[in-house]
Design an enzyme around this catalytic site. Structure first.
Site, mmCIF file in Angstrom:
data_model
loop_
_atom_site.group_PDB
_atom_site.id
_atom_site.type_symbol
_atom_site.label_atom_id
_atom_site.label_comp_id
_atom_site.label_asym_id
_atom_site.label_seq_id
_atom_site.Cartn_x
_atom_site.Cartn_y
_atom_site.Cartn_z
ATOM 1 N N ASP A 31 38.118 41.120 43.896
ATOM 2 C CA ASP A 31 39.046 41.275 45.017
ATOM 3 C C ASP A 31 40.406 40.666 44.680
ATOM 4 O OD1 ASP A 31 39.862 42.058 47.529
ATOM 5 O OD2 ASP A 31 39.062 40.292 48.538
ATOM 6 N N GLY A 32 41.440 41.234 45.273
ATOM 7 C CA GLY A 32 42.775 40.649 45.143
ATOM 8 C C GLY A 32 43.760 41.472 44.342
ATOM 9 N N ASN A 33 43.359 42.685 43.945
ATOM 10 C CA ASN A 33 44.277 43.517 43.149
ATOM 11 C C ASN A 33 45.547 43.863 43.935
ATOM 12 O OD1 ASN A 33 42.229 43.562 41.309
ATOM 13 N ND2 ASN A 33 41.673 45.694 41.602
ATOM 14 N N GLY A 34 45.347 44.248 45.203
ATOM 15 C CA GLY A 34 46.485 44.654 46.031
ATOM 16 C C GLY A 34 47.460 43.511 46.212
ATOM 17 N N ARG A 35 46.939 42.331 46.527
ATOM 18 C CA ARG A 35 47.813 41.165 46.742
ATOM 19 C C ARG A 35 48.538 40.771 45.462
ATOM 20 N NH1 ARG A 35 43.398 37.538 49.017
ATOM 21 N NH2 ARG A 35 42.142 39.362 48.494
ATOM 22 N N TRP A 36 47.852 40.883 44.344
ATOM 23 C CA TRP A 36 48.480 40.559 43.054
ATOM 24 C C TRP A 36 49.715 41.437 42.859
ATOM 25 C CZ3 TRP A 36 49.907 43.089 38.663
ATOM 26 C CH2 TRP A 36 50.150 42.309 37.516
ATOM 27 N N ASN A 79 35.832 51.909 50.872
ATOM 28 C CA ASN A 79 37.116 52.138 50.187
ATOM 29 C C ASN A 79 37.591 53.595 50.274
ATOM 30 O OD1 ASN A 79 36.483 49.752 47.473
ATOM 31 N ND2 ASN A 79 37.583 49.461 49.403
ATOM 32 N N LEU A 206 30.605 38.649 51.776
ATOM 33 C CA LEU A 206 29.946 39.544 50.822
ATOM 34 C C LEU A 206 30.435 40.989 50.904
ATOM 35 C CD1 LEU A 206 26.206 38.355 50.777
ATOM 36 C CD2 LEU A 206 27.883 38.186 48.938
ATOM 37 N N SER A 207 31.065 41.348 52.023
ATOM 38 C CA SER A 207 31.638 42.702 52.154
ATOM 39 C C SER A 207 30.670 43.818 51.745
ATOM 40 C CB SER A 207 32.940 42.809 51.348
ATOM 41 O OG SER A 207 33.897 41.918 51.858
ATOM 42 N N GLU A 218 23.151 32.446 43.983
ATOM 43 C CA GLU A 218 24.172 31.414 44.159
ATOM 44 C C GLU A 218 25.502 32.139 44.323
ATOM 45 O OE1 GLU A 218 23.721 28.186 44.452
ATOM 46 O OE2 GLU A 218 21.564 28.493 44.226
HETATM 47 C C1 FPP Z 1 39.652 45.086 45.581
HETATM 48 O O1 FPP Z 1 40.987 44.623 45.613
HETATM 49 C C2 FPP Z 1 39.449 45.935 44.403
HETATM 50 C C3 FPP Z 1 39.138 47.252 44.462
HETATM 51 C C4 FPP Z 1 38.955 47.984 45.721
HETATM 52 C C5 FPP Z 1 38.994 48.072 43.225
HETATM 53 C C6 FPP Z 1 38.509 47.366 42.004
HETATM 54 C C7 FPP Z 1 38.946 48.128 40.814
HETATM 55 C C8 FPP Z 1 39.299 47.615 39.631
HETATM 56 C C9 FPP Z 1 39.174 46.194 39.311
HETATM 57 C C10 FPP Z 1 39.873 48.443 38.532
HETATM 58 C C11 FPP Z 1 39.061 49.563 38.039
HETATM 59 C C12 FPP Z 1 37.645 49.233 37.772
HETATM 60 C C13 FPP Z 1 36.978 49.629 36.671
HETATM 61 C C14 FPP Z 1 35.542 49.336 36.540
HETATM 62 C C15 FPP Z 1 37.636 50.329 35.584
HETATM 63 P P1 FPP Z 1 41.892 44.982 46.856
HETATM 64 O O2 FPP Z 1 42.631 46.226 46.546
HETATM 65 O O3 FPP Z 1 41.055 45.057 48.097
HETATM 66 O O4 FPP Z 1 42.838 43.740 46.890
HETATM 67 P P2 FPP Z 1 43.522 43.053 48.163
HETATM 68 O O5 FPP Z 1 42.413 42.378 48.937
HETATM 69 O O6 FPP Z 1 44.466 42.083 47.557
HETATM 70 O O7 FPP Z 1 44.207 44.142 48.929
#
Ligand code: FPP
Length: 263
Positions: A31-36, A79, A206-207, A218
């Site tokens: 988690d956290g890709n969007g915020r990054w 998603n 846990l979403s 754990e």
């Molecule tokens: C949650 O972060 C992450 C996802 C919904 C997607 C995860 C995908 C990847 C890590 C990349 C591709 C994966 C593979 C296996 C190649 P979020 O978007 O909810 O972040 P946020 O909470 O900051 O908005």
């Protein structure tokens, strides 16, 4: 990492891992890709792209350590509700991943598996996934499972329906449905339950991930956003796991006795 060990300046986290007590199965909520991305003024999809580098780093670290199972929550059932452009970007990343990581997966004897309603994936992803699952099926080094279009509640409902069908068709009726009847109909049938679930990005929940299977896992939560999560963070989570005492509902004394009888 919540509950981290006091800083030890003499040893890195890798050196502190006891190789004889590795978790068999580690599962990660990435988690956290969007915020990054937002924090850098970038579109959310750039966070997912950077997150893929963390996937590569952690998969390699897990394989080098000798873990048997690594499961990554890459796309949840929920998603699908995101903006179409973000869903498409994630699907394209998955497509690319299945192409570009093929050699690494095969060269490192990794078996690629998936859990979830993968038939909902667009054909360009689904077809590549099935091909790599098939081609890597005999690999015995580590099982890398991607949770795709996955939801824990949906999985349990599906397993319960299958168990009811079996029980009704001469399988002993409702009373014959036990834990094993449900577990054997989960996507994860045949896999050990996760010993450790890591969640990045600061949320403590846990979403809808592995709800049945994580009963005795754990849980390790870290503020670190997934694109910043490195192999060292992964090692740190394993050190933290090894510091915990798992009791599975028993007392400390009972666990000690069990240990002696197994020794
Ligand atoms: C949650 O972060 C992450 C996802 C919904 C997607 C995860 C995908 C990847 C890590 C990349 C591709 C994966 C593979 C296996 C190649 P979020 O978007 O909810 O972040 P946020 O909470 O900051 O908005």
């Amino acid at each position: 990492m919540v509950n981290t060990l006091p800083a030890d300046t003499t040893m890195g986290f890798l050196e502190r891992i006891d190789r004889s007590r590795l978790p068999a199965h580690v599962a990660i909520i990435m988690d956290g890709n969007g915020r990054w991305a937002t924090a850098r003024g970038l579109p959310r999809t750039e966070g997912h792209r950077k997150g893929r580098d963390s996937v590569n780093d952690v998969v390699r670290a897990a394989r080098e350590l000798g873990l048997a199972y690594l499961t990554l929550y890459a796309f949840s059932s929920q998603n699908w509700q995101r903006e179409q452009s973000e869903v498409s970007a994630l699907m394209n990343l998955l497509h690319e991943y299945l192409e570009t990581e093929r050699a690494t997966i095969m060269d490192n004897a990794i078996r690629l598996a998936s859990i979830g309603d993968v038939e909902r994936l667009p054909p360009h992803v689904y077809d590549r996934l099935r091909v790599l699952e098939r081609d890597s099926a005999a690999n015995t080094g580590m099982t890398l499972t991607l949770a795709l279009s996955y939801g824990g509640r949906e999985e349990i409902v599906r397993a319960a329906q299958a168990a009811v069908r079996t029980a009704g068709a001469g399988g002993g009726g409702a009373g014959a449905i036990d834990e094993q009847a449900i577990a054997s109909n989960l996507y994860t049938a045949g896999m050990p339950d996760p010993d450790l679930v890591i969640r990045t990005g600061g949320e403590i929940r846990l979403s809808n991930f592995l709800l049945w299977q994580a009963s005795y896992a754990e849980l390790c939560f870290t503020e670190t956003l997934w694109p910043d999560f490195s192999r060292n963070d992964f090692y740190e989570a394993i050190v933290e796991f090894q510091r915990r005492r798992r009791r599975f509902g028993m007392t400390d004394e009972q666990i000690d006795e069990l240990g002696k009888s197994r020794a």
